[in-house]
Each structure stands twice: as C-alpha cells, then as structure tokens.
Design a protein around this motif. Structure first.
Motif, short mmCIF file in Angstrom:
data_model
loop_
_atom_site.label_atom_id
_atom_site.label_comp_id
_atom_site.label_asym_id
_atom_site.label_seq_id
_atom_site.Cartn_x
_atom_site.Cartn_y
_atom_site.Cartn_z
N ASP A 386 -7.11 -13.58 10.22
CA ASP A 386 -7.31 -12.89 8.95
C ASP A 386 -7.92 -11.52 9.14
O ASP A 386 -7.62 -10.58 8.41
N GLU A 387 -8.80 -11.38 10.13
CA GLU A 387 -9.47 -10.09 10.35
C GLU A 387 -8.46 -9.03 10.79
O GLU A 387 -8.52 -7.89 10.34
N ILE A 388 -7.52 -9.42 11.69
CA ILE A 388 -6.51 -8.46 12.14
C ILE A 388 -5.63 -8.03 10.97
O ILE A 388 -5.32 -6.84 10.81
N MET A 389 -5.25 -8.99 10.13
CA MET A 389 -4.42 -8.67 8.97
C MET A 389 -5.15 -7.73 8.01
O MET A 389 -4.57 -6.78 7.48
N GLN A 390 -6.46 -7.96 7.80
CA GLN A 390 -7.24 -7.11 6.91
C GLN A 390 -7.39 -5.71 7.49
O GLN A 390 -7.31 -4.70 6.77
N ILE A 391 -7.58 -5.63 8.83
CA ILE A 391 -7.68 -4.32 9.48
C ILE A 391 -6.39 -3.53 9.29
O ILE A 391 -6.42 -2.33 9.00
N ASP A 392 -5.24 -4.20 9.46
CA ASP A 392 -3.95 -3.53 9.27
C ASP A 392 -3.83 -2.98 7.85
O ASP A 392 -3.33 -1.86 7.64
N LYS A 393 -4.30 -3.76 6.85
CA LYS A 393 -4.25 -3.30 5.46
C LYS A 393 -5.17 -2.11 5.25
O LYS A 393 -4.80 -1.12 4.59
N ASP A 394 -6.39 -2.18 5.82
CA ASP A 394 -7.36 -1.08 5.67
C ASP A 394 -6.83 0.20 6.31
O ASP A 394 -6.99 1.29 5.74
N ILE A 395 -6.22 0.09 7.51
CA ILE A 395 -5.67 1.27 8.18
C ILE A 395 -4.56 1.89 7.33
O ILE A 395 -4.46 3.11 7.21
N SER A 396 -3.73 1.03 6.74
CA SER A 396 -2.63 1.51 5.89
C SER A 396 -3.17 2.27 4.69
O SER A 396 -2.66 3.35 4.34
N VAL A 397 -4.23 1.74 4.04
CA VAL A 397 -4.83 2.40 2.88
C VAL A 397 -5.44 3.74 3.27
O VAL A 397 -5.24 4.76 2.60
N LEU A 398 -6.19 3.74 4.38
CA LEU A 398 -6.83 4.97 4.83
C LEU A 398 -5.80 6.04 5.21
O LEU A 398 -5.99 7.22 4.93
N SER A 399 -4.71 5.61 5.86
CA SER A 399 -3.65 6.56 6.23
C SER A 399 -3.01 7.17 5.00
O SER A 399 -2.69 8.38 4.97
N ALA A 400 -2.84 6.37 3.94
CA ALA A 400 -2.28 6.86 2.69
C ALA A 400 -3.22 7.87 2.04
O ALA A 400 -2.79 8.90 1.49
N GLN A 401 -4.55 7.58 2.11
CA GLN A 401 -5.54 8.51 1.55
C GLN A 401 -5.52 9.84 2.29
O GLN A 401 -5.56 10.92 1.68
N GLU A 402 -5.42 9.75 3.65
CA GLU A 402 -5.39 10.98 4.44
C GLU A 402 -4.16 11.81 4.09
O GLU A 402 -4.24 13.04 3.97
N SER A 403 -3.03 11.15 3.92
CA SER A 403 -1.79 11.85 3.55
C SER A 403 -1.93 12.52 2.18
O SER A 403 -1.48 13.65 1.98
N LEU A 404 -2.60 11.83 1.24
CA LEU A 404 -2.80 12.38 -0.10
C LEU A 404 -3.69 13.63 -0.05
O LEU A 404 -3.37 14.65 -0.66
#
Length: 504
Positions: A386-404
């Motif tokens: 579960d922790e790896i899956m949550q990390i993947d989600k967090d990285i995806s959100v942060l990458s989207a924020q950086e792009s914005l």
C-alpha cells in the motif's frame, strides 16, 4: 442402416489429473488416495467425463521438469492422444518455473489437450488465459526461489559456525563419521600429479600420463587434473563457500568470485601434500597463464554474455578454419560431451536484430500488459504494498502541480521568486518519495520484478522502434544474458527477465 447410439464412450472427454504428493511414504499413500477419491468423485459428477489416470510426482522441487517422471509420463500419454483434458489444483502444483510451465501448456495445446487449474480458475481452452498463466507461474517461481534462498542461508550459517558437514569426499579421501580420511591408493595419484606439475610438466601432458599409467576407475581429463591442482583440501585445510547459488533460474551452483563470503578453516584433516607445494603450484599456474595470455587480442564483445542452456557452462571464442566461433567451454574438457552447437558472431547478431524488432512491434502486449496484470494480481493475491501505491499517487499529484506552476509562470501569472520557491519544494518532496520508494522496492521481491520490467520499458524507449543491423549500445541497454539451446536456437534474456528465442 445402423442406428445412432447415444452416450457412447467415444463422446466422453478423457480426463487425467496431475498432482504432487508428500515425499514421506505414509503421507504419500494417504495423499494419493485422497486425491484419487476427489478426482473420481469430481469426474463421476460430470457424465461427459471419464477418468484415464492420475499422475503423481513426489513433492520435489518444481523448478526443473527433468526431475518429475510422472509429469513426463503425462506428456507422453497426451502426445499419444490418450487424454483430452488435464486437471490440476493450481499453477504451483504444475510448475514453479514460468518458462517450463508455458512450454508445457503450449506442448499440450499442440496435442489438442487443455489444462484446467482449479484454484486459479485458469482454463487454457481460453486463448486469453496464457498471459495470466505466465503471471501466476511467475509468482510461483518467486515462491520456489524464496525457498531456495532460505535453504542457502541455512547452509551458509552452518559454514560460518563451522558445523557444516561434507556430503562427498574429494578424490584422495573417504568420509568416516563425517570426517575426511586419506585413501592411500588415491593419495598416491594426488602426490604424483603435484610432483609432475612441479617438475615442469603441463596439465595436458599429465592427463596423457595418468591415462597411460593409472588403471583405476578414475577417468582422467584436463578438468579433473586442474581440480586436483587447485583444491586446497589436499593441504589439510578447507575453504567453505567456494560456490554459491544465485537466486535466478535455473538454480545452479556458480563459482564464488567474491559475490559471497567464504570461510577458511585450518588443519581440519590430514593433508596429502604440503601448503608450500600447493602455493608453488599456484604460482606456476599464474605465471603460465600470463605467458599464454600475453599475445591475446582485444576481448570479444560477447565474452561472458553467452551460456549453454544444456550444461550451464559459459561459451568461449574458438577459431575454426580462420573463423571465430562461440563454443560451449565444456567441449574438450570433459568426458560428458556437450552437443549444443557452435554459433558465429554474425548468427548471434542477426538473431538479436530479429528478436529486437519483434519485441518492439509487440511491446504493448509483451511488456505493458504484463506489468498491468502483475500489478493487478499482486494487489489481488498479496494485497500489494500500500505504501508503494500511495507514493506513486503522491508523485503523480506533485508532478501535475509542478507542471501547472510551470504553465502559470510561462503565462506571467507567477513571479520568478514564487515560482522557484514552489517548484523547488515540489522537487525536494518528489526526490524524497523516490528515495523511499526505491528502498521499499529493494525489500519486495514481487515489486522488484515489476520494477525491472518498468526499467526495461524505459530503456527500450531510448532506442529506435526498428533496426536493420546489430547495435552494441542497444544490446547492452536491454540484454542480461544469452543462452544457446540444444536445438541451436538463440535465447535472449532481457533485463526484465523476459526470454525470447530466435531461430538461426
């Protein structure tokens, strides 16, 4: 007119069952009878089926098919058209080696025989089930490798503590109550070999001498002579851990060249030669090797990358009729002749080009779908990490924020100081998450398997979608190992542990 006969025996599906039973003789009988009753009742409940036979191997390692006599008998009966369908409890009972599992299923399909894995709900009559079968057998393979890993750790602990007992005595000794005791007749041969070598006679000449003058049961060859000259046990000392078993299939011992710790014990038994004599032989061998290799040409590109599938030995370059070929190292060094064919650089390079183009053409089904199915199966069977899956989600959100933020900055909505403050914070968080993810992946065998496939996909994206000639950079980027099959086919093991063969 001959009237039709309904329900004739020829209308029934001829069914066989395959299982593995306990190695304990009493449990073996009980297990076999239990499974016999189960399959008899199961088939009786279906009027369209008739039981042909039950094939039961002892509960030995499923990683190698050549250890399972009943499994071979099942394949033979299927080939002879005696069976239409095979029932198996689970993939783990059928095989613990992905490649052999898939090959067996394909072979049975070629005979018109389907396989049903009850617990896994996989039916090979369904054409889409083969990918799922590969994934399930890959997890079974990991289970078998984990068991091997635990056994190796147990043996190494006993070596470290000095409590490990030898199972086989080297030539020149016999085992008495677990201890090495000198065998006088054989010891004389050992001393003779060392004396000859120290007198200046080479190993090949010693082979001819021993073959001409010794009448015992030993079949002398260059491999055995070198074994004697390099074995420190003849000095009365012992090194434990000279070989190790890497956690990859097939599970075979490999020389330990620093990959694992080894353990040196002094004066463990009576020596046949002195340590000074042994060290002098070692010094002479090293000097001769330098002299032999002085004029060697540049190291061939495929050196260390090719192995024989049949015997596991490395392939080495040889020259035949002024042409360089790759040949199994076992040829000419042992009485056990290896028949795996030689291959040229050109043949290997052509096979690589063909294999690479097929992989790129079918990349989505071969790699993307495998990764997706592995992730889904991991979640379903092991509930995932579960922790790896949550990390993947967090990285995806942060990458989207950086792009914005980058988009807003380019449009003039953010000033420079605020932009760099925001993006630097995001990049730092992403870096921390990636570090934590890498640590979790290294502790999770299944996740490591998925990560290796992702890495393979990333590597493939760096290279063209098709090639017409061999490229060393592409080869180094995606290939882990080459195997030459007994049939002459060339198998490439990709860095994600996928294997693909090409005919020459």
């Amino acid at each position: 007119v001959i009237a039709a006969t309904a329900g004739s025996k020829t209308d029934k599906i001829r069914v066989a069952a395959y299982c593995r039973v306990s190695t304990d003789k009493t449990d073996q009988v009980n297990s076999f009878l239990t499974q016999m009753r189960y399959y008899t009742d199961y088939i009786k409940s279906n009027p369209k089926m008739i039981l042909i036979d039950i094939y039961a191997d002892e509960g030995i390692s499923g990683t190698l098919m050549d250890k399972r006599d009943e499994f071979k008998r099942l394949l033979k009966d299927c080939k002879n058209r005696k069976i239409d369908r095979v029932l198996v409890k689970s993939v783990t009972r059928f095989a613990r080696n992905s490649l052999e599992c898939i090959e067996a299923v394909r072979e049975l399909k070629s005979y018109g025989v389907s396989v049903f894995f009850e617990n896994d709900k996989i039916d090979t009559e369904n054409m889409n089930s083969e990918m799922l079968l590969y994934i399930k057998s890959a997890f079974a393979q990991n289970e078998s490798m984990s068991l091997s890993k635990r056994m190796v750790q147990s043996i190494r602990m006993r070596m470290e503590e000095g409590t490990y007992k030898l199972g086989i005595a080297p030539y020149g000794y016999k085992l008495v109550d677990g201890e090495l005791v000198v065998e006088p007749d054989e010891a004389r041969n050992i001393r003779k070999i060392f004396d000859l070598y120290l007198s200046g006679i080479g190993a090949n000449a010693i082979v001819k001498y021993m073959q001409a003058h010794e009448t015992g049961d030993m079949l002398w060859n260059i491999g055995r002579i070198n074994y004697v000259l390099e074995n420190e046990r003849y000095t009365g000392n012992m090194i434990m851990g000279k070989t190790y078993t890497p956690n990859v299939l097939p599970l075979r011992n490999r020389p330990n060249k620093g990959q694992m710790d080894s353990f040196y014990y002094s004066d463990t038994h009576e020596g046949i030669i002195t340590k000074e004599e042994f060290d002098k032989v070692k010094e002479i061998k090293k000097m001769r090797q330098k002299t032999f290799c002085r004029g060697a040409k540049e190291k061939a590109f495929f050196s260390g990358k090719i192995k024989c599938r049949h015997c596991g030995w490395a392939y080495r370059p040889i020259v035949r009729n002024d042409k360089m070929l790759w040949s199994c190292s076992k040829k000419g060094l042992s009485i056990d002749v290896c028949h795996t064919p030689n291959r040229s650089n050109e043949q290997i390079e052509r096979a690589f080009v063909s294999m690479y183009n097929k992989v790129r053409q079918n990349e989505k089904s071969l790699i993307d779908e495998t990764i997706a199915q592995l992730q889904m199966l991991k979640v379903r069977i092991n509930r995932g990490n579960d922790e790896i899956m949550q990390i993947d989600k967090d990285i995806s959100v942060l990458s989207a924020q950086e792009s914005l933020f980058t988009t807003l900055y380019s449009e003039g909505s953010f000033n420079e100081d605020l932009y760099f403050e925001k993006t630097d914070t995001i990049k730092k968080k992403i870096s921390e998450l990636k570090t934590r993810r890498a640590h979790l992946v290294s502790e999770d065998d299944d996740e490591r398997c998925i990560e290796r496939l992702r890495e393979l996909k990333r590597n493939l994206q760096q290279f063209p979608v098709g090639i017409t000639e061999f490229d060393k950079d592409i080869f180094n980027g995606i290939i882990k190992q080459i195997y030459i099959e007994e049939s002459g086919a060339i198998t490439f093991v990709l860095k994600g542990d996928l294997e693909f063969s090409a005919e020459v």
